[in-house]
Design a protein around this motif. Structure first.
Motif, PDB file in Angstrom:
ATOM      1  N   LEU A  19       0.834  -1.197   0.000  1.00  0.00           N
ATOM      2  CA  LEU A  19       0.000   0.000   0.000  1.00  0.00           C
ATOM      3  C   LEU A  19       0.873   1.253   0.000  1.00  0.00           C
ATOM      4  O   LEU A  19       0.608   2.201  -0.738  1.00  0.00           O
ATOM      5  N   GLY A  20       1.918   1.242   0.791  1.00  0.00           N
ATOM      6  CA  GLY A  20       2.835   2.385   0.819  1.00  0.00           C
ATOM      7  C   GLY A  20       3.509   2.619  -0.522  1.00  0.00           C
ATOM      8  O   GLY A  20       3.648   3.759  -0.979  1.00  0.00           O
ATOM      9  N   ARG A  21       3.890   1.554  -1.171  1.00  0.00           N
ATOM     10  CA  ARG A  21       4.570   1.643  -2.468  1.00  0.00           C
ATOM     11  C   ARG A  21       3.637   2.197  -3.549  1.00  0.00           C
ATOM     12  O   ARG A  21       4.076   2.890  -4.462  1.00  0.00           O
ATOM     13  N   HIS A  22       2.362   1.863  -3.455  1.00  0.00           N
ATOM     14  CA  HIS A  22       1.386   2.264  -4.471  1.00  0.00           C
ATOM     15  C   HIS A  22       0.384   3.285  -3.925  1.00  0.00           C
ATOM     16  O   HIS A  22      -0.709   3.432  -4.469  1.00  0.00           O
ATOM     17  N   TYR A  58      -6.037 -11.466  -2.746  1.00  0.00           N
ATOM     18  CA  TYR A  58      -5.072 -10.984  -3.740  1.00  0.00           C
ATOM     19  C   TYR A  58      -4.169 -12.130  -4.187  1.00  0.00           C
ATOM     20  O   TYR A  58      -3.633 -12.876  -3.378  1.00  0.00           O
ATOM     21  N   ASP A  59      -4.006 -12.264  -5.501  1.00  0.00           N
ATOM     22  CA  ASP A  59      -3.148 -13.289  -6.088  1.00  0.00           C
ATOM     23  C   ASP A  59      -1.798 -12.658  -6.421  1.00  0.00           C
ATOM     24  O   ASP A  59      -1.701 -11.857  -7.352  1.00  0.00           O
ATOM     25  N   PHE A  64       0.110  -6.138  -8.350  1.00  0.00           N
ATOM     26  CA  PHE A  64      -0.629  -5.532  -7.242  1.00  0.00           C
ATOM     27  C   PHE A  64      -1.336  -4.259  -7.687  1.00  0.00           C
ATOM     28  O   PHE A  64      -2.471  -4.013  -7.309  1.00  0.00           O
ATOM     29  N   SER A  65      -0.666  -3.462  -8.511  1.00  0.00           N
ATOM     30  CA  SER A  65      -1.255  -2.182  -8.922  1.00  0.00           C
ATOM     31  C   SER A  65      -2.546  -2.391  -9.714  1.00  0.00           C
ATOM     32  O   SER A  65      -3.500  -1.620  -9.556  1.00  0.00           O
ATOM     33  N   GLU A 143      -4.146  -4.179 -19.088  1.00  0.00           N
ATOM     34  CA  GLU A 143      -4.271  -3.729 -17.700  1.00  0.00           C
ATOM     35  C   GLU A 143      -5.576  -2.960 -17.489  1.00  0.00           C
ATOM     36  O   GLU A 143      -6.273  -3.171 -16.496  1.00  0.00           O
ATOM     37  N   MET A 144      -5.906  -2.083 -18.434  1.00  0.00           N
ATOM     38  CA  MET A 144      -7.151  -1.330 -18.321  1.00  0.00           C
ATOM     39  C   MET A 144      -8.345  -2.278 -18.322  1.00  0.00           C
ATOM     40  O   MET A 144      -9.292  -2.106 -17.554  1.00  0.00           O
TER      41      MET A 144
END
Length: 176
Positions: A19-22, A58-59, A64-65, A143-144
């Motif tokens: 979460l901090g990274r993103h 979450y896989d 992650f993003s 991704e979208m």
């Protein structure tokens, strides 16, 4: 964005690190879907809470993003729908998105174009706004598609239509 739960300390640490990274994703989405600073903070907290609740599913084999965007955008769109009768229909983009749009705002024309783009995006429906946000972040079509839960051909079609609407919007505003 502190969230309390009985989950294992390792999971909590891993979640907090990711979460901090993103964190910027949460802040951009909150700024794109909430008008007032307090509402943005509440929405960011609501997004973080939903991310935490969903984290067990979450896989790690997937980015992650992408997972984060999907949940954050769904929460934000739900927020807009719940508050739409009581709030202004459009919201301005926060200044942090200036970098995302890759506009040169050092000139008057560049700043005017950035404001035009922000107004255009703010006037879009929540799904189109989300699509534009992802597009400006230079996410791939795949991704979208994953984030929004729509087919890749649908993403391509919507982007092309949005580009044409933006050209028409800019032309009507005198920014050919």
């Amino acid at each position: 964005m502190e969230i309390a739960t009985a989950m294992a300390a390792d999971d909590r640490t891993r979640f907090e690190t990711l979460l901090g990274r993103h964190r910027g994703i949460v802040l951009k989405i909150a700024a794109s879907y909430a008008w007032h600073a307090e509402d943005r903070a509440d929405l960011a907290q609501e997004i973080a809470t939903q991310l935490w609740r969903a984290f067990a599913g979450y896989d790690p084999a997937r980015p992650f993003s992408t997972w984060m965007y999907r949940i954050a955008l769904n929460v934000a769109i739900g927020h807009v729908r719940r508050h739409a009768p009581h709030a202004r229909r459009t919201v301005p983009f926060d200044e942090t998105l200036h970098d995302t749009a890759h506009q040169d705002t050092s000139t008057r024309d560049g700043l005017d174009r950035m404001r035009l783009l922000q107004r255009f995006i703010a006037d879009q429906r929540p799904l189109d706004r989300a699509l534009l946000l992802l597009y400006l972040e230079e996410r791939t079509i795949r991704e979208m598609s994953d984030v929004l839960g729509i087919g890749e051909s649908n993403v391509t079609t919507k982007i092309n239509r949005l580009k044409q609407r933006l050209r028409d919007y800019a032309s009507a505003a005198g920014h050919d």
